[in-house]
Every structure is written in C-alpha cells, then in structure tokens.
Design an enzyme around this catalytic site. Structure first.
Site, PDB file in Angstrom:
ATOM      1  N   GLU A 289      64.203  -9.525  30.788  1.00 21.42           N
ATOM      2  CA  GLU A 289      63.795 -10.784  30.178  1.00 21.42           C
ATOM      3  C   GLU A 289      63.460 -10.689  28.700  1.00 21.42           C
ATOM      4  O   GLU A 289      63.078  -9.636  28.204  1.00 21.42           O
ATOM      5  CB  GLU A 289      62.520 -11.279  30.882  1.00 21.42           C
TER       6      GLU A 289
ATOM      7  N   CYS B  32      59.438 -12.435  22.279  1.00 19.51           N
ATOM      8  CA  CYS B  32      58.761 -11.446  23.103  1.00 19.51           C
ATOM      9  C   CYS B  32      59.831 -10.615  23.799  1.00 19.51           C
ATOM     10  O   CYS B  32      60.669 -11.144  24.521  1.00 19.51           O
ATOM     11  CB  CYS B  32      57.874 -12.162  24.127  1.00 19.51           C
TER      12      CYS B  32
ATOM     13  N   CYS C 249      58.500  -1.288  35.276  1.00 14.96           N
ATOM     14  CA  CYS C 249      57.386  -0.592  34.635  1.00 14.96           C
ATOM     15  C   CYS C 249      56.737   0.333  35.654  1.00 14.96           C
ATOM     16  O   CYS C 249      56.718   0.035  36.845  1.00 14.96           O
ATOM     17  CB  CYS C 249      56.356  -1.619  34.153  1.00 14.96           C
TER      18      CYS C 249
ATOM     19  N   CYS D 104      49.842  -1.970  37.181  1.00 15.87           N
ATOM     20  CA  CYS D 104      48.728  -2.923  37.061  1.00 15.87           C
ATOM     21  C   CYS D 104      48.787  -3.927  38.214  1.00 15.87           C
ATOM     22  O   CYS D 104      49.857  -4.438  38.553  1.00 15.87           O
ATOM     23  CB  CYS D 104      48.780  -3.646  35.713  1.00 15.87           C
TER      24      CYS D 104
ATOM     25  N   CYS E 278      50.385  -7.640  37.762  1.00 12.36           N
ATOM     26  CA  CYS E 278      51.615  -7.815  36.983  1.00 12.36           C
ATOM     27  C   CYS E 278      52.859  -7.743  37.859  1.00 12.36           C
ATOM     28  O   CYS E 278      52.984  -6.857  38.710  1.00 12.36           O
ATOM     29  CB  CYS E 278      51.667  -6.746  35.896  1.00 12.36           C
TER      30      CYS E 278
ATOM     31  N   GLY F 281      57.556  -3.768  30.875  1.00 12.62           N
ATOM     32  CA  GLY F 281      57.548  -2.367  30.466  1.00 12.62           C
ATOM     33  C   GLY F 281      56.345  -1.994  29.635  1.00 12.62           C
ATOM     34  O   GLY F 281      55.666  -2.852  29.074  1.00 12.62           O
ATOM     35  N   GLU F 282      56.118  -0.693  29.556  1.00 15.28           N
ATOM     36  CA  GLU F 282      55.024  -0.168  28.734  1.00 15.28           C
ATOM     37  C   GLU F 282      55.660   0.504  27.509  1.00 15.28           C
ATOM     38  O   GLU F 282      56.301   1.556  27.627  1.00 15.28           O
ATOM     39  CB  GLU F 282      54.208   0.836  29.570  1.00 15.28           C
TER      40      GLU F 282
ATOM     41  N   SER G  51      51.986  -4.123  22.495  1.00 18.50           N
ATOM     42  CA  SER G  51      50.867  -4.170  23.425  1.00 18.50           C
ATOM     43  C   SER G  51      50.972  -2.989  24.377  1.00 18.50           C
ATOM     44  O   SER G  51      52.035  -2.712  24.921  1.00 18.50           O
ATOM     45  CB  SER G  51      50.937  -5.485  24.204  1.00 18.50           C
TER      46      SER G  51
ATOM     47  N   LEU H 190      42.959  -4.728  27.817  1.00 16.24           N
ATOM     48  CA  LEU H 190      41.670  -4.171  28.246  1.00 16.24           C
ATOM     49  C   LEU H 190      41.316  -4.696  29.637  1.00 16.24           C
ATOM     50  O   LEU H 190      41.069  -3.928  30.559  1.00 16.24           O
ATOM     51  CB  LEU H 190      40.597  -4.540  27.213  1.00 16.24           C
ATOM     52  N   HIS H 191      41.266  -5.993  29.758  1.00 15.88           N
ATOM     53  CA  HIS H 191      41.119  -6.675  31.058  1.00 15.88           C
ATOM     54  C   HIS H 191      39.851  -6.359  31.831  1.00 15.88           C
ATOM     55  O   HIS H 191      39.736  -6.774  32.995  1.00 15.88           O
ATOM     56  CB  HIS H 191      42.328  -6.387  31.977  1.00 15.88           C
TER      57      HIS H 191
ATOM     58  N   ASN I 104      47.960 -15.514  35.181  1.00 12.90           N
ATOM     59  CA  ASN I 104      49.066 -16.275  35.722  1.00 12.90           C
ATOM     60  C   ASN I 104      49.303 -15.681  37.121  1.00 12.90           C
ATOM     61  O   ASN I 104      49.855 -14.592  37.222  1.00 12.90           O
ATOM     62  CB  ASN I 104      50.260 -16.028  34.801  1.00 12.90           C
TER      63      ASN I 104
ATOM     64  N   CYS J 263      55.308 -12.065  32.539  1.00 12.95           N
ATOM     65  CA  CYS J 263      56.065 -10.818  32.644  1.00 12.95           C
ATOM     66  C   CYS J 263      56.740 -10.585  33.986  1.00 12.95           C
ATOM     67  O   CYS J 263      56.066 -10.496  35.004  1.00 12.95           O
ATOM     68  CB  CYS J 263      55.108  -9.651  32.506  1.00 12.95           C
TER      69      CYS J 263
HETATM   70  N1  SAH Z   1      52.670  -2.828  29.175  1.00 10.81           N
HETATM   71  C1  SAH Z   1      52.086  -3.492  28.046  1.00 10.81           C
HETATM   72  C2  SAH Z   1      52.799  -4.762  27.621  1.00 10.81           C
HETATM   73  C3  SAH Z   1      53.318  -5.709  28.649  1.00 10.81           C
HETATM   74  S1  SAH Z   1      52.497  -7.059  29.288  1.00 10.81           S
HETATM   75  C4  SAH Z   1      50.633  -3.756  28.284  1.00 10.81           C
HETATM   76  O1  SAH Z   1      50.156  -3.449  29.368  1.00 10.81           O
HETATM   77  O2  SAH Z   1      49.958  -4.209  27.392  1.00 10.81           O
HETATM   78  C5  SAH Z   1      51.814  -8.113  28.127  1.00 10.81           C
HETATM   79  C6  SAH Z   1      50.433  -8.601  28.582  1.00 10.81           C
HETATM   80  O3  SAH Z   1      50.500  -9.486  29.720  1.00 10.81           O
HETATM   81  C7  SAH Z   1      49.532  -7.453  28.997  1.00 10.81           C
HETATM   82  O4  SAH Z   1      48.259  -7.647  28.456  1.00 10.81           O
HETATM   83  C8  SAH Z   1      49.506  -7.605  30.508  1.00 10.81           C
HETATM   84  O5  SAH Z   1      48.387  -6.970  31.040  1.00 10.81           O
HETATM   85  C9  SAH Z   1      49.519  -9.102  30.660  1.00 10.81           C
HETATM   86  N2  SAH Z   1      49.903  -9.597  31.982  1.00 10.81           N
HETATM   87  C10 SAH Z   1      50.717  -9.041  32.893  1.00 10.81           C
HETATM   88  N3  SAH Z   1      50.793  -9.809  33.999  1.00 10.81           N
HETATM   89  C11 SAH Z   1      50.030 -10.890  33.775  1.00 10.81           C
HETATM   90  C12 SAH Z   1      49.697 -12.044  34.540  1.00 10.81           C
HETATM   91  N4  SAH Z   1      50.180 -12.219  35.762  1.00 10.81           N
HETATM   92  N5  SAH Z   1      48.863 -12.946  33.976  1.00 10.81           N
HETATM   93  C13 SAH Z   1      48.360 -12.763  32.735  1.00 10.81           C
HETATM   94  N6  SAH Z   1      48.635 -11.704  31.968  1.00 10.81           N
HETATM   95  C14 SAH Z   1      49.446 -10.760  32.490  1.00 10.81           C
END
Ligand code: SAH
Length: 347
Positions: free
Chosen positions: A87, A100, A107, A111, A114, A160-161, A192, A216-217, A291, A334
C-alpha cells in the site's frame, strides 16, 4: 540489480557495456525517474530495449486505487514484479501533498493493534521500488498548474518497520533527497519506528535531517510490552534516551505517536505518567484514536476522549495534538487494504 535500483553512474556503465552511445544513458535515466519500464522507452531502438530486458525493471505498477469522497485521500495498492501487493497513500493538505509509503511487505514487529504484521514480513522493499511508488503517484495524479510537483512530503509510515530494512531505507532517503532524484528536502520527510534502539542511534548519524517519529503508545514498560513485543528487547527508558539523543544532536523535536486504545493506555493516570516521562524533552505527542482492526479485538476511543487526553497532557505542559483522520472511509490504517484485497482475491 534492477533498473530502478541503479544510480546514474550504474546506468551509464550498463549502457556502455551494451555498446550504446553515451546519450542513451541520459535518455534511460530520464525515463526511469518517471518510473517507466524499458519496453515503453519509446525513443530507444527496439534492439536496445530488448537487450535491456535482460535486467529486471524492479518497479511497481498501480494495481488498484481508491479515492476518498470525504477528503480526497488516495489509497493505492501497488503490484510489484513478483506479484506482491503493497500500500501507499496520498494525502492532500493545504501546504502540499504527503505520500505515506511502506518499507516492507508485511512486518515482523508483532504490534498487537496493527494489521500489517498479522502474517509476518514477506520481504523488504528495495529503494527502486519505493522510488517507483513516488513516480507512479506523480504520473497518476499530475501536479496542478500552479505546482511543480504533486508530492512535497513523504512519511515512511505505511506497512513495515523502516529500521528493520535499514540499508534500503537509507539508500532510498539518499536518492529521494538528491539532485539526481526527486530532490525532496530531508526536512519534508519523516520516518516512524517502533523503537529499535541501536538502529535509531545509527539513523541519527546517517540521516540527521529527516524527522524522527517514535511509536510510543504507552507511558510505562508494563503497558508497552503488552502491546509492542519490541519493548521486551528495548524498554521504554532506552527508547526515550535515544529520542533525547536525536533531539540534542539535531535541535529538532521528536514526535511520539500514541495510539489511544480504549481501557489500555487512555486513562487520566496514563496521561499523567506519560507527561512525567516526557517532561523536559524536546518533543511532541501525536495522539491517534486507535483504528480498530477486526482481527485484533482492541477498542478505539471517541474523538472526544482523544481531545480530553490531549488536554490532560497540555495541562502538564506537554505539546500534544490529535491527528487529523484521513481516509478512514477507504481502509486508511496500515495493512488494512492489502489484507482486504488479498482476502477478496483468495476468496
Ligand atoms: N513500523 C513503524 C511505522 C509503521 S506504522 C512504527 O511502528 O512506527 C505507522 C503508525 O501507525 C505507527 O505509530 C503504528 O503504531 C500506528 N498504527 C498501526 N496500526 C494502527 C491502528 N490500527 N490504529 C492506529 N494506529 C496504528
């Protein structure tokens, strides 16, 4: 090696090895900058184009496209030469357009919230593939008469990371910011990361002008390890120390992404704990109401609650905003679109 991955000097050498006159190299690199594959390079002799077909093109094509009727966000599904799908998103803002991009197909980071990581990482994307996403978007959505280009900003925040595909990402960044390439300012690019600490330190040296965002989350190790397995390898203290090193080295603030997950990390106590952690650091918190991903079973929060959380941070003198929602009507988050389309294709 692929055509899209070659630098200008590699293109020159390859054309020389074909016995083609020097001006052909310039023609070829002009086409490749536009993401055009060799068979469609109409000003080259057919025999030369056939010769060029010995090397894979290495670019992408637009497989599907969705335009949000709500805000004009365009979501692309690109097909790669090995038929993998990935995507990319074009978001329109008043100051310009941000793309983006994904850095991997899938990935490995795991997480819990995700969609990209549900089936692991299929493979890394190459620099030429990432460049070709930009070229395809530029061609598909040409600039308006008052613009010189469509894409002014890039965020590596798709699937992806990025720091798990380190060399390719750094090569891509070098090429995308160079005069030979699209020449987009590093200051208009963000990456990111989920927090692979040793790679953050390397990245600060290799690409200090690129904006760093860290996912960070959570305000502490207990919550963070619960939603982000990477935290077990690199705990929050180490992530924050790396963020501080970035801010000190570059004089620029780090952006912390914080997805608000209902009942997990969204309480008043969480906001206060987060503010304590971040106090004194040159940073900004970007709040994202989760989301919800169907397969994940985690809850989102209302926009009102996100504003409330933001207010709690602001009262503690932490700079924070709630991210504008874009493209939620077209599977913006994502990995969601790729998953849906793969399901449809595979029945
Ligand atoms: N791997 C990288 C970049 C990809 S994701 C990272 O972890 O930062 C971009 C952002 O979207 C990250 O902060 C990720 O944690 C967040 N993200 C992933 N799934 C999500 C979801 N379902 N709702 C909100 N944010 C989400």
């Amino acid at each position: 090696m692929t055509w899209m991955d070659m630098t200008e000097s590699e293109i020159r050498e390859t054309m020389l090895s074909y016995g083609a006159p020097a001006f052909r190299a310039k023609q070829v690199s002009d086409w490749l900058k536009k993401g055009v594959r060799p068979e469609a390079m109409t000003n080259l002799p057919k025999s030369l184009r056939e010769h060029m077909a010995e090397i894979p093109f290495g670019g992408a094509r637009i497989f599907q496209k969705y335009v949000s009727p709500k805000d004009g966000t365009v979501k692309y599904l690109f097909a790669l030469e090995d038929e993998n799908l990935v995507e990319g998103v074009l978001m329109r803002y008043s100051y310009g357009n941000t793309v983006c991009l994904s850095t991997q197909i899938g990935c490995n980071m795991g997480c819990k919230f995700c969609a990209s990581t549900l089936n692991g990482c299929v493979r890394n994307l190459r620099p030429g593939e990432m460049l070709s996403f930009l070229a395809e978007i530029e061609r598909d959505e040409p600039p308006k008469p008052d613009q010189s280009r469509t894409i002014t900003n890039i965020v590596l925040m798709g699937s992806g990371e990025p720091l798990d595909n380190y060399d390719n990402v750094v090569t891509f960044l070098k090429r995308v910011t160079s005069m030979e390439g699209p020449n987009i300012s590093a200051r208009n690019i963000s990456i990111s990361t989920c927090g692979i600490v040793p790679k953050i330190y390397r990245f600060i040296e290799d690409a200090p002008h690129v904006t760093l965002s860290i996912s960070l989350h959570a305000p502490n190790n207990e919550i963070r390890s619960g939603v982000m397995p990477i935290n077990k390898a690199y705990p929050i203290e180490e992530v924050l120390a790396a963020a501080k090193a970035y801010a000190e080295r570059t004089g620029r603030r780090v952006v912390f992404e914080y997805a608000l997950i209902g009942g997990t990390n969204d309480s008043h106590a969480d906001a206060i704990a987060l503010a304590r952690r971040l106090r004194g650091m040159l940073c900004h918190v970007n709040l994202i109401p989760l989301n919800p991903v169907k397969e994940r079973g985690l809850m989102g929060v209302s926009r009102e609650h996100a504003y409330q959380f933001c207010e709690w941070l602001t009262q503690e003198h932490i700079s924070a905003t709630v991210r504008r929602e874009m493209g939620t009507d077209i599977d913006g988050a994502c990995g969601q679109l790729r998953r849906r389309v793969l399901h449809e294709l595979n029945g």
